[in-house]
Design a protein around this motif. Structure first.
Motif, short mmCIF file in Angstrom:
data_model
loop_
_atom_site.label_atom_id
_atom_site.label_comp_id
_atom_site.label_asym_id
_atom_site.label_seq_id
_atom_site.Cartn_x
_atom_site.Cartn_y
_atom_site.Cartn_z
N TYR A 70 10.20 33.07 -25.50
CA TYR A 70 10.78 33.33 -26.82
C TYR A 70 9.72 33.86 -27.78
O TYR A 70 9.94 34.86 -28.49
CB TYR A 70 11.40 32.05 -27.41
CG TYR A 70 12.01 32.29 -28.79
CD1 TYR A 70 13.36 32.60 -28.92
CD2 TYR A 70 11.22 32.24 -29.94
CE1 TYR A 70 13.91 32.84 -30.18
CE2 TYR A 70 11.77 32.48 -31.20
CZ TYR A 70 13.10 32.78 -31.31
OH TYR A 70 13.64 33.04 -32.56
N TRP A 71 8.57 33.21 -27.79
CA TRP A 71 7.51 33.62 -28.73
C TRP A 71 6.84 34.92 -28.30
O TRP A 71 6.40 35.70 -29.15
CB TRP A 71 6.50 32.48 -28.89
CG TRP A 71 7.08 31.37 -29.70
CD1 TRP A 71 7.51 30.15 -29.25
CD2 TRP A 71 7.37 31.39 -31.11
NE1 TRP A 71 8.02 29.41 -30.28
CE2 TRP A 71 7.94 30.14 -31.44
CE3 TRP A 71 7.16 32.33 -32.12
CZ2 TRP A 71 8.33 29.82 -32.73
CZ3 TRP A 71 7.56 32.01 -33.41
CH2 TRP A 71 8.14 30.77 -33.70
N GLU A 72 6.78 35.17 -27.01
CA GLU A 72 6.25 36.45 -26.55
C GLU A 72 7.17 37.59 -27.00
O GLU A 72 6.70 38.66 -27.41
CB GLU A 72 6.11 36.46 -25.03
CG GLU A 72 4.93 35.64 -24.52
CD GLU A 72 3.60 36.14 -25.05
OE1 GLU A 72 3.37 37.37 -25.04
OE2 GLU A 72 2.78 35.31 -25.49
N GLN A 73 8.47 37.35 -26.94
CA GLN A 73 9.42 38.36 -27.39
C GLN A 73 9.31 38.56 -28.89
O GLN A 73 9.38 39.70 -29.39
CB GLN A 73 10.85 37.94 -27.01
CG GLN A 73 11.93 38.95 -27.37
CD GLN A 73 11.79 40.26 -26.62
OE1 GLN A 73 11.19 40.31 -25.55
NE2 GLN A 73 12.34 41.33 -27.18
N THR A 74 9.14 37.48 -29.65
CA THR A 74 8.96 37.58 -31.10
C THR A 74 7.72 38.40 -31.43
O THR A 74 7.74 39.24 -32.35
CB THR A 74 8.84 36.17 -31.71
OG1 THR A 74 10.02 35.42 -31.41
CG2 THR A 74 8.67 36.24 -33.22
N LYS A 75 6.65 38.17 -30.69
CA LYS A 75 5.42 38.94 -30.90
C LYS A 75 5.66 40.42 -30.66
O LYS A 75 5.17 41.27 -31.42
CB LYS A 75 4.33 38.41 -29.97
CG LYS A 75 2.97 39.08 -30.16
CD LYS A 75 1.93 38.46 -29.23
CE LYS A 75 0.57 39.13 -29.41
NZ LYS A 75 -0.45 38.53 -28.49
N LEU A 76 6.40 40.76 -29.61
CA LEU A 76 6.69 42.16 -29.31
C LEU A 76 7.55 42.80 -30.40
O LEU A 76 7.31 43.93 -30.82
CB LEU A 76 7.42 42.26 -27.96
CG LEU A 76 6.58 42.00 -26.71
CD1 LEU A 76 7.48 41.96 -25.47
CD2 LEU A 76 5.50 43.07 -26.55
#
Length: 418
Positions: free
Chosen positions: A36-42
């Motif tokens: 989830y947080w990796e996607q938010t970063k992207l």
């Protein structure tokens, strides 16, 4: 007279076309879901975003956490230097959040006076924690607040306003307010709109809160004279961090008058406990890194667990197999309290870790590992919140959650704290 909830000087981005990239979910969500947080970063990469102003809790134990905190402080300073905000002075913001289920949740953003807040168990302050505060969780958060030019809150505080006198009247007035933002939130968070309240509406809100905090009426309602007007809903440890930071500041400056220092206050949203949108959901548990059979044997022995019905019931899951059982040696008035006491005992004696999970599907998935066990708990009736906290003090930590993870507060507003 006034109450602990005040008007604030509130910052809103003024030059951001894509507010969806600006606004990210509360840092204490999705702590077991790095994707989830990796996607938010992207999604936010290369844009002005609150993602650059917060430290998601999933990264709290990373080896480069100090570097991450330094970068947060630099981003705050950069955003202020680049003048991306418009400051709305001495005001409140009326917010309407359309949740992922389509139901609207209304609230008011202002600031809470930390002088009137005490998170310790047994507190009789007008602003009170609803669950136990884990002191060990505060120092890492103070490191983020220390040196920070801004605060970006995900704190939600509840008022027990069954007659809907404070927040709900603003719905009819919003057409007269300046609309500050209106957009879809990222990653399934629903939609949100914010409206700048005029002075007259701020006045009427303050008057309604004063009436709600009438001590004689409170004592008649609860048979208790320790006025509780504001009860923590979400962001308990964030508000505790703000409080501790302010208390530390006073100790470090004993000769200074800090009564008007911005650190005395914290930006929050107040929400009516009786909002139809507000549903209390249990926060489930996943325990990992243990000998599951040993854990279960000791749990049965310590809690005297059987299949005979009692008032304290929970379900545990191992490798896809679910067992619903009952506690007969309770250490708390709440099931979650008795279970948490055992988990704390076991982890202290034998090792392992516990995480707190929103959503049963995630618990089931995570408990498939051979060294893991999941726990599913029943929801708490929200009407019991104020009476229980008033009578018994704060609840066990992570007792309840207000709605699904995707419906938690997203960061939008900021406030200067230097």
């Amino acid at each position: 007279m006034g109450t602990a909830f005040k008007r604030a000087d509130i910052l809103i981005p003024k030059c951001i076309k894509d507010m969806q990239k600006w606004s990210v979910i509360a840092c204490d969500q999705y702590t077991s879901q790095p994707d989830y947080w990796e996607q938010t970063k992207l999604i936010t990469d290369g844009y002005y975003s609150t993602y650059n102003l917060i430290l998601p809790e999933i990264y709290l134990n990373d080896t480069d956490v100090s570097e991450k905190i330094d970068n947060i402080h630099k981003a705050m300073d950069e955003y202020i230097t680049k003048d991306i905000f418009k400051e709305y002075k001495n005001t409140m913001i009326y917010v309407e959040r359309i949740q992922s289920n389509g139901i609207m949740r209304a609230g008011i953003i202002g600031m809470i006076d930390l002088e009137e807040y005490d998170f310790t168990k047994g507190s009789t302050s007008s602003v009170r924690a609803t669950e136990a505060t884990v002191i060990e969780r505060i120092p890492p958060r103070i490191k983020v607040r220390q040196g920070a030019a801004l605060e970006i809150p995900h704190i939600m505080i509840l008022i027990d306003d069954i007659n809907k006198t404070v927040i709900e009247p603003l719905y009819e007035k919003k057409s007269d307010f300046e609309k500050l933002y209106d957009f879809e939130l990222m990653q399934g968070g629903g939609k949100i709109a914010g409206y700048l309240m005029d002075d007259k509406s701020c006045d009427s809100t303050e008057t309604a809160l004063e009436s709600l905090g009438n001590k004689e009426e409170f004592e008649r309602k609860y048979s208790n004279n320790n006025l509780l007007l504001y009860a923590m809903g979400d962001g308990n440890h964030s508000l505790a961090t703000a409080k501790q930071f302010y208390e530390n500041l006073k100790k470090e400056n004993p000769d200074k008058d800090l009564s008007k220092h911005p650190a005395r206050y914290a930006l929050v949203e107040i929400v009516n406990l009786h909002s139809e949108a507000l549903e209390f959901e249990a926060i489930h548990r996943i325990v990992t890194g243990i000998d599951v059979n040993d854990f279960i044997n000791k749990m049965y022995e310590k809690l005297k667990i059987t299949n005979e019905v009692s008032e304290q019931k929970f379900t545990y899951i191992t490798k896809g197999v679910e067992n619903s059982v009952y506690i007969h040696n309770k250490s708390s008035n709440l099931t979650v309290g008795s279970l948490q006491d055992f988990i704390d005992y076991y982890l202290k004696e034998y090792g392992g870790t516990v995480d707190y999970i929103h959503g049963t599907d995630i618990v089931r998935k995570l408990s498939e590992d051979k060294n893991s066990i999941g726990f599913i708990l029943d929801d708490m009736d929200k009407k019991d919140l104020f009476p229980t906290v008033i009578a018994d003090g704060s609840l066990p930590r992570k007792t309840f959650s207000m709605g699904h993870a995707e419906d938690k507060r997203y960061y939008i507003e900021c406030r200067k704290i230097k």
